[in-house]
Design an enzyme around this catalytic site. Structure first.
Site, PDB file in Angstrom:
ATOM      1  N   LYS A 257       0.820  -1.216   0.000  1.00 50.03           N
ATOM      2  CA  LYS A 257       0.000   0.000   0.000  1.00 50.03           C
ATOM      3  C   LYS A 257       0.858   1.272   0.000  1.00 50.03           C
ATOM      4  O   LYS A 257       0.569   2.212  -0.734  1.00 50.03           O
ATOM      5  CB  LYS A 257      -0.841  -0.012   1.277  1.00 50.03           C
ATOM      6  CG  LYS A 257      -2.208   0.517   1.135  1.00 50.03           C
ATOM      7  CD  LYS A 257      -3.061   0.226   2.366  1.00 50.03           C
ATOM      8  CE  LYS A 257      -2.390  -0.401   3.529  1.00 50.03           C
ATOM      9  NZ  LYS A 257      -2.113   0.469   4.659  1.00 50.03           N
TER      10      LYS A 257
ATOM     11  N   ARG B 183      10.158  -7.088   4.997  1.00 50.29           N
ATOM     12  CA  ARG B 183      10.201  -5.648   4.729  1.00 50.29           C
ATOM     13  C   ARG B 183      11.339  -4.959   5.482  1.00 50.29           C
ATOM     14  O   ARG B 183      11.573  -5.233   6.660  1.00 50.29           O
ATOM     15  CB  ARG B 183       8.843  -5.107   5.171  1.00 50.29           C
ATOM     16  CG  ARG B 183       8.612  -3.672   5.091  1.00 50.29           C
ATOM     17  CD  ARG B 183       7.150  -3.412   4.971  1.00 50.29           C
ATOM     18  NE  ARG B 183       6.422  -3.409   6.243  1.00 50.29           N
ATOM     19  CZ  ARG B 183       5.123  -3.177   6.326  1.00 50.29           C
ATOM     20  NH1 ARG B 183       4.415  -2.988   5.244  1.00 50.29           N
ATOM     21  NH2 ARG B 183       4.529  -3.171   7.488  1.00 50.29           N
TER      22      ARG B 183
ATOM     23  N   ARG C  79      -2.744  -7.759  13.808  1.00 50.38           N
ATOM     24  CA  ARG C  79      -3.066  -6.703  12.836  1.00 50.38           C
ATOM     25  C   ARG C  79      -3.908  -7.278  11.709  1.00 50.38           C
ATOM     26  O   ARG C  79      -4.853  -6.638  11.245  1.00 50.38           O
ATOM     27  CB  ARG C  79      -1.770  -6.095  12.280  1.00 50.38           C
ATOM     28  CG  ARG C  79      -1.187  -5.023  13.182  1.00 50.38           C
ATOM     29  CD  ARG C  79       0.310  -4.988  13.145  1.00 50.38           C
ATOM     30  NE  ARG C  79       0.855  -4.474  11.905  1.00 50.38           N
ATOM     31  CZ  ARG C  79       2.145  -4.605  11.555  1.00 50.38           C
ATOM     32  NH1 ARG C  79       2.981  -5.226  12.352  1.00 50.38           N
ATOM     33  NH2 ARG C  79       2.565  -4.098  10.441  1.00 50.38           N
TER      34      ARG C  79
ATOM     35  N   ARG D  62      10.965  -2.645  11.280  1.00 52.67           N
ATOM     36  CA  ARG D  62      10.016  -2.110  12.250  1.00 52.67           C
ATOM     37  C   ARG D  62       9.828  -3.163  13.326  1.00 52.67           C
ATOM     38  O   ARG D  62       9.650  -4.338  13.007  1.00 52.67           O
ATOM     39  CB  ARG D  62       8.678  -1.868  11.548  1.00 52.67           C
ATOM     40  CG  ARG D  62       8.516  -0.481  11.029  1.00 52.67           C
ATOM     41  CD  ARG D  62       7.310  -0.375  10.152  1.00 52.67           C
ATOM     42  NE  ARG D  62       6.070  -0.797  10.804  1.00 52.67           N
ATOM     43  CZ  ARG D  62       4.883  -0.687  10.229  1.00 52.67           C
ATOM     44  NH1 ARG D  62       4.781  -0.184   9.016  1.00 52.67           N
ATOM     45  NH2 ARG D  62       3.813  -1.074  10.855  1.00 52.67           N
TER      46      ARG D  62
ATOM     47  N   ARG E 126      -9.656   2.317   9.687  1.00 47.32           N
ATOM     48  CA  ARG E 126      -9.178   0.954   9.907  1.00 47.32           C
ATOM     49  C   ARG E 126     -10.224   0.099  10.612  1.00 47.32           C
ATOM     50  O   ARG E 126      -9.991  -1.056  10.907  1.00 47.32           O
ATOM     51  CB  ARG E 126      -7.942   1.022  10.780  1.00 47.32           C
ATOM     52  CG  ARG E 126      -6.980  -0.102  10.493  1.00 47.32           C
ATOM     53  CD  ARG E 126      -5.644   0.481  10.424  1.00 47.32           C
ATOM     54  NE  ARG E 126      -4.540  -0.389  10.594  1.00 47.32           N
ATOM     55  CZ  ARG E 126      -3.337  -0.031  10.135  1.00 47.32           C
ATOM     56  NH1 ARG E 126      -3.174   1.090   9.487  1.00 47.32           N
ATOM     57  NH2 ARG E 126      -2.328  -0.816  10.327  1.00 47.32           N
TER      58      ARG E 126
HETATM   59  P1  AMP Z   1       0.779   0.798   9.767  1.00 45.95           P
HETATM   60  O1  AMP Z   1       2.038   1.566   9.524  1.00 45.95           O
HETATM   61  O2  AMP Z   1      -0.347   1.255   8.897  1.00 45.95           O
HETATM   62  O3  AMP Z   1       0.989  -0.678   9.725  1.00 45.95           O
HETATM   63  O4  AMP Z   1       0.324   1.144  11.266  1.00 45.95           O
HETATM   64  C1  AMP Z   1       1.125   0.783  12.359  1.00 45.95           C
HETATM   65  C2  AMP Z   1       0.284   0.756  13.618  1.00 45.95           C
HETATM   66  O5  AMP Z   1      -0.238   2.076  13.882  1.00 45.95           O
HETATM   67  C3  AMP Z   1      -0.942  -0.148  13.581  1.00 45.95           C
HETATM   68  O6  AMP Z   1      -0.630  -1.507  13.842  1.00 45.95           O
HETATM   69  C4  AMP Z   1      -1.788   0.479  14.687  1.00 45.95           C
HETATM   70  O7  AMP Z   1      -1.299   0.126  15.968  1.00 45.95           O
HETATM   71  C5  AMP Z   1      -1.537   1.961  14.488  1.00 45.95           C
HETATM   72  N1  AMP Z   1      -2.535   2.518  13.543  1.00 45.95           N
HETATM   73  C6  AMP Z   1      -2.321   2.859  12.247  1.00 45.95           C
HETATM   74  N2  AMP Z   1      -3.460   3.322  11.681  1.00 45.95           N
HETATM   75  C7  AMP Z   1      -4.409   3.260  12.654  1.00 45.95           C
HETATM   76  C8  AMP Z   1      -5.790   3.582  12.710  1.00 45.95           C
HETATM   77  N3  AMP Z   1      -6.451   4.059  11.648  1.00 45.95           N
HETATM   78  N4  AMP Z   1      -6.443   3.393  13.884  1.00 45.95           N
HETATM   79  C9  AMP Z   1      -5.802   2.929  14.969  1.00 45.95           C
HETATM   80  N5  AMP Z   1      -4.507   2.586  14.989  1.00 45.95           N
HETATM   81  C10 AMP Z   1      -3.803   2.757  13.842  1.00 45.95           C
END
Ligand code: AMP
Length: 226
Positions: A13, A127, A174, A162, A88
């Protein structure tokens, strides 16, 4: 152009989002990036979010929803935005739709990268993040974007992982949230698909098969965006 971008963690993405950002000259707003920036700067928001992120849980809606709605009010969003990682869950989708409706703003396009859960998991674990630019694609399990030794394949910068990418339990959590059609991210996607079906195809829904390589997915995306 206002765009929502969906796809499970590991579906590419971020990489495809950078292409859309370039095409329309709109800000690419990634919730996860905003949280990670706050964590590395040691802000109050970052301190609050860190525990949830490390466990693979969602940061509570009471923090995330106002943070994103405020971000959309900033001046660089006047001509459009690309939201990635938000909404989300179903509540975030409903709240976003409500807030946009109030502000007289429409969502033009909803993009969904469709990818099998096991493949997505493998991609996450391979990644690597470039310290200079998060969107430089590097993955030790994908030939087309293998890093150059232990350096970024795009700019030669240092690479890091990460912490939440190397924890299988956190990845599964997730993905449980993503693939949950009742209240999770799938429910948010279904919400916008239903909206589209009711409103003569507005927002426009674009589905992409995330299984082929980065270039094939980008080509499909650009063709469908028109
Ligand atoms: P990502 O980089 O999109 O994988 O996001 C990393 C982490 O940030 C996720 O596993 C959540 O803990 C938090 N996070 C990201 N987007 C959201 C969202 N829309 N609502 C709540 N937590 C989020």
């Amino acid at each position: 152009m206002n765009i929502l971008f969906f796809g499970p963690n590991g579906s590419g993405k971020g990489t495809q989002g950078a292409i859309v950002k370039e095409k329309y000259g709109i800000p690419h707003i990634e919730t996860g990036v905003i949280f990670r920036e706050n964590i590395s700067k040691g802000t109050a928001l970052g301190k609050e979010a860190k525990g949830y992120i490390d466990r693979g849980e969602l940061v509570p809606d009471s923090i995330t929803i106002p943070m994103i709605l405020d971000r959309l009010k900033q001046s660089d969003c006047k001509n459009g935005w690309l939201l990635d990682g938000f909404p989300r869950n179903l509540t975030q989708a409903q709240e976003l739709d409500k807030a946009l409706g109030k502000a007289g703003i429409k969502t033009d396009v909803v993009i969904e990268i469709v990818l099998d859960r096991e493949i997505a998991k493998n991609r996450i674990m391979g990644r690597r993040l470039c310290v200079k630019d998060n969107n430089h694609p590097n993955n030790i399990f994908i030939d087309a974007i293998k890093p150059n030794g232990d350096k970024c394949r795009v700019c030669g910068g240092d690479l890091k992982t990460r912490s939440d990418d190397q924890d299988e339990g956190a990845i599964d959590k997730r993905h449980n949230i993503y693939y949950d059609p009742k209240t999770g991210t799938m429910a948010a996607i279904i919400y916008f698909k239903n909206l589209s079906a009711k409103s003569k195809g507005a927002p426009r829904i674009i589905e992409l098969n995330g299984k082929p390589g980065v270039k094939e997915v980008s080509a499909d995306l650009l063709k469908k965006l028109g």
